[in-house]
Every structure is written in structure tokens, then in C-alpha cells.
Design an enzyme around this catalytic site. Structure first.
Site, PDB file in Angstrom:
ATOM      1  N   GLU A  39      36.697   9.773  23.814  1.00 55.00           N
ATOM      2  CA  GLU A  39      35.607   8.480  23.859  1.00 55.00           C
ATOM      3  C   GLU A  39      36.576   7.316  24.534  1.00 55.00           C
ATOM      4  OE1 GLU A  39      35.164   7.304  19.589  1.00 55.00           O
ATOM      5  OE2 GLU A  39      33.942   6.061  19.939  1.00 55.00           O
ATOM      6  N   LYS A 110      25.939   6.114  21.361  1.00 55.57           N
ATOM      7  CA  LYS A 110      26.746   6.692  20.010  1.00 55.57           C
ATOM      8  C   LYS A 110      25.674   6.102  18.964  1.00 55.57           C
ATOM      9  CE  LYS A 110      31.058   6.484  17.342  1.00 55.57           C
ATOM     10  NZ  LYS A 110      32.321   6.120  17.524  1.00 55.57           N
ATOM     11  N   CYS A 143      32.471  10.768  18.463  1.00 54.82           N
ATOM     12  CA  CYS A 143      33.243  10.596  17.372  1.00 54.82           C
ATOM     13  C   CYS A 143      32.700  10.573  15.873  1.00 54.82           C
ATOM     14  CB  CYS A 143      34.102   9.238  17.573  1.00 54.82           C
ATOM     15  SG  CYS A 143      35.693   9.171  16.682  1.00 54.82           S
TER      16      CYS A 143
HETATM   17  C1  ACM Z   1      35.352   6.605  15.675  1.00 51.58           C
HETATM   18  O1  ACM Z   1      34.180   6.792  15.696  1.00 51.58           O
HETATM   19  N1  ACM Z   1      35.922   6.386  16.664  1.00 51.58           N
HETATM   20  C2  ACM Z   1      36.297   6.746  14.697  1.00 51.58           C
END
Ligand code: ACM
Length: 280
Positions: A39, A110, A143
Site C-alpha cells: 500500500e 480502499k 490492508c
Molecule cells: C492499514 O490499513 N494501513 C493498517
């Protein structure tokens, strides 16, 4: 068979060109079908505020970073999934992108922002999706999406064979949990996590490494080190993910009972406490 893998490394905060060079150098001789990067591997993670994220983010329509990466995919004839900070006007997303020799295939924004990311980014506003590459179905999540099983389930229901999972993990739970995510959905997952520390005037965050590849029966194929850089490539048969027969009489997808899962698609069916009384 497909050759898949990840590059776990230590991005330096704000040094976009240097981080892109680091990736290009590491992947310059790689023979593979699909590589996953962490990420936010070009900007770094621990932004001071939203303006700093916007200043470092790039619009995919006009992104020097993406141009370099697409050239890399063309040169090596592979596909790449990487996180990136996506700028669209004054909106800013924590995104992942699937690119190949023919350019951009799909962008995922995300959905579940972690902690202070809520100050820096707009929440994802597009559906989860699966993209076909040479007959293999690729899904993306980022993530912290791991803690919402609905994300990976949705990708599996859409037919994903391989879930690419760019990450900047800071807690210790995800890697082990992903074994269950793969088992319950019968898919491969490639979690590419970063290492190192983002040391900023407003504080520091350390990332946990241990990038990994998990197979559809929840089998850990490989887990990397927590503090060292690693380029890891292995062979998998993505079509293993098409066999959802768990026992002779149980099928991971066909045995679902979605008519009883209606509360899952309502925002807050039990009210703000989340509790349900036994007598209800
Ligand atoms: C995250 O979602 N970067 C912990």
C-alpha cells in the site's frame, strides 16, 4: 501455472521518485505473471494532514509514476498490482491499481480506512470488482479491508481466483487471519506489506513486514521476514481456486444462505449498540 509474488521493501516518506526507482530496479530482471507491491509504496504512509496527502498523490490520467510502471510491465511482460495515492481534483483516495503491458486495467479505492487515514483520504466510492487477466480473475483489496470479511467474500462471490492485498500493516493480527479468509472463500491471497518506519515530526509508525502468499485451503505457502526487504516469486495454479467443494457434500459458494444474511447489507440493523437481546 502462474508465477506470482511480491516485493516487500522500505519506502522513504515523500521520496516518490526514489521509491519508484527502487521498485523498478528490484523488478528489472523478474520473470513473472503477477507481482504485488505494498500500500502507498511511493509516497509513504504517515501523512501530516490531508493537504500533504493531496500534494504527493497523483492523478492516474497524468501520472509519471504510472507511466514508468506501465513501461516496466511492457518490458517484462507481467502484471502489477500496487497501492498508490490517487488524486482526482480535490479528492484523494488510498487506492490500488492493476496494470499490465496494455496499461491500466482497474483501480480500487480502499473502502475501509484505518485510523488517521480517515483524516487524509476520502473513503472508496466504487464497488469491489474482479478483472480477468489471461483467463485468471484478479481481485484487489487494501490492508485494513482484511478485518471486514465482507470485502474478501464479495471478491470471492464475484469469482476472484487471486486476491491481491497491498498493505501497510501496523498490528499483528492480519497475516494469521488471512489464512481463514482464504480457507472460507477458497481463494489465493498475496499480501504485500512494507517494512521500516515512517519517522515524521508529528510521530513515527513502524510497519510489520511478513508479506505472504496463502493458498485456497488456508495453507501458508510463504511468509517473509519482518524487517528485511524481500522479492519473492513462486508458482501457483490459480485454477485451484475454482474448486469450492469443501467436502463431498459441502460447497463454499453454493451452500451459502444469503436470504438469511439480510442484516449484512443494512447499515446498522441493531441500532448503535450493535447488541441483540436473546428475547428479540
Ligand atoms: C492499514 O490499513 N494501513 C493498517
Amino acid at each position: 501455472m502462474w508465477k506470482v509474488g511480491y516485493f516487500q521493501f522500505r519506502p522513504l516518506f515523500g521520496q516518490v521518485e526514489r521509491n519508484v526507482e527502487r521498485v523498478v530496479h528490484a523488478l528489472r530482471d523478474v520473470e513473472a505473471d503477477l507481482i504485488v507491491l505494498p500500500e502507498l509504496p511511493f509516497t509513504g504512509y504517515f501523512f501530516r494532514d490531508r493537504q500533504e496527502a493531496l500534494d504527493l498523490a497523483e492523478d492516474p490520467e497524468d501520472s509519471p509514476t504510472l507511466q514508468v510502471l506501465i513501461a516496466l510491465c511492457k518490458g517484462r511482460n507481467f502484471h502489477l498490482v500496487t497501492g498508490f495515492a490517487e488524486k482526482r481534483g480535490n479528492r484523494c483516495y488510498n487506492s490500488a491499481i492493476l496494470i499490465g503491458p496494455d496499461g491500466v486495467r482497474h483501480i480500487y479505492r480502499k473502502l475501509h480506512l484505518f485510523h488517521e487515514e480517515k483524516h487524509w483520504f476520502d473513503p472508496g466510492d466504487r464497488p469491489l470488482a474482479v478483472t480477468e487477466v489471461h483467463g485468471v480473475r484478479i481481485g484487489m483489496m487494501i490492508c485494513f479491508d482484511w478485518i471486514f470479511p465482507e470485502a474478501m467474500r464479495t471478491l470471492a462471490v464475484l469469482g476472484a481466483d487471486i486476491v491481491c492485498h497491498p498493505s501497510n500493516l501496523v498490528l499483528s493480527y492480519c497475516q494469521q487471519t488471512m489464512l481463514s479468509r482464504c480457507l472460507e472463500n477458497g481463494v489465493f491471497a498475496i499480501t504485500a506489506n512494507r517494512i521500516g518506519v515512517d519517522r515524521r515530526p508529528h510521530g513515527s509508525i513502524r510497519f510489520t513486514g511478513k508479506s505472504q502468499i496463502v493458498a485456497p485451503r488456508g495453507e501458508l505457502r510463504h511468509r517473509g521476514p519482518s524487517r528485511k526487504e524481500e522479492l519473492y516469486i513462486t508458482s501457483i495454479d490459480p485454477l485451484e481456486a475454482r474448486d469450492k467443494q469443501f467436502t463431498p457434500l459441502n460447497h463454499l459458494m453454493n451452500d451459502r444462505r444469503p436470504e438469511f444474511y439480510r442484516p449484512l447489507v443494512e447499515s446498522n440493523p441493531s441500532g448503535s449498540s450493535g447488541a441483540t437481546r436473546a428475547s428479540d
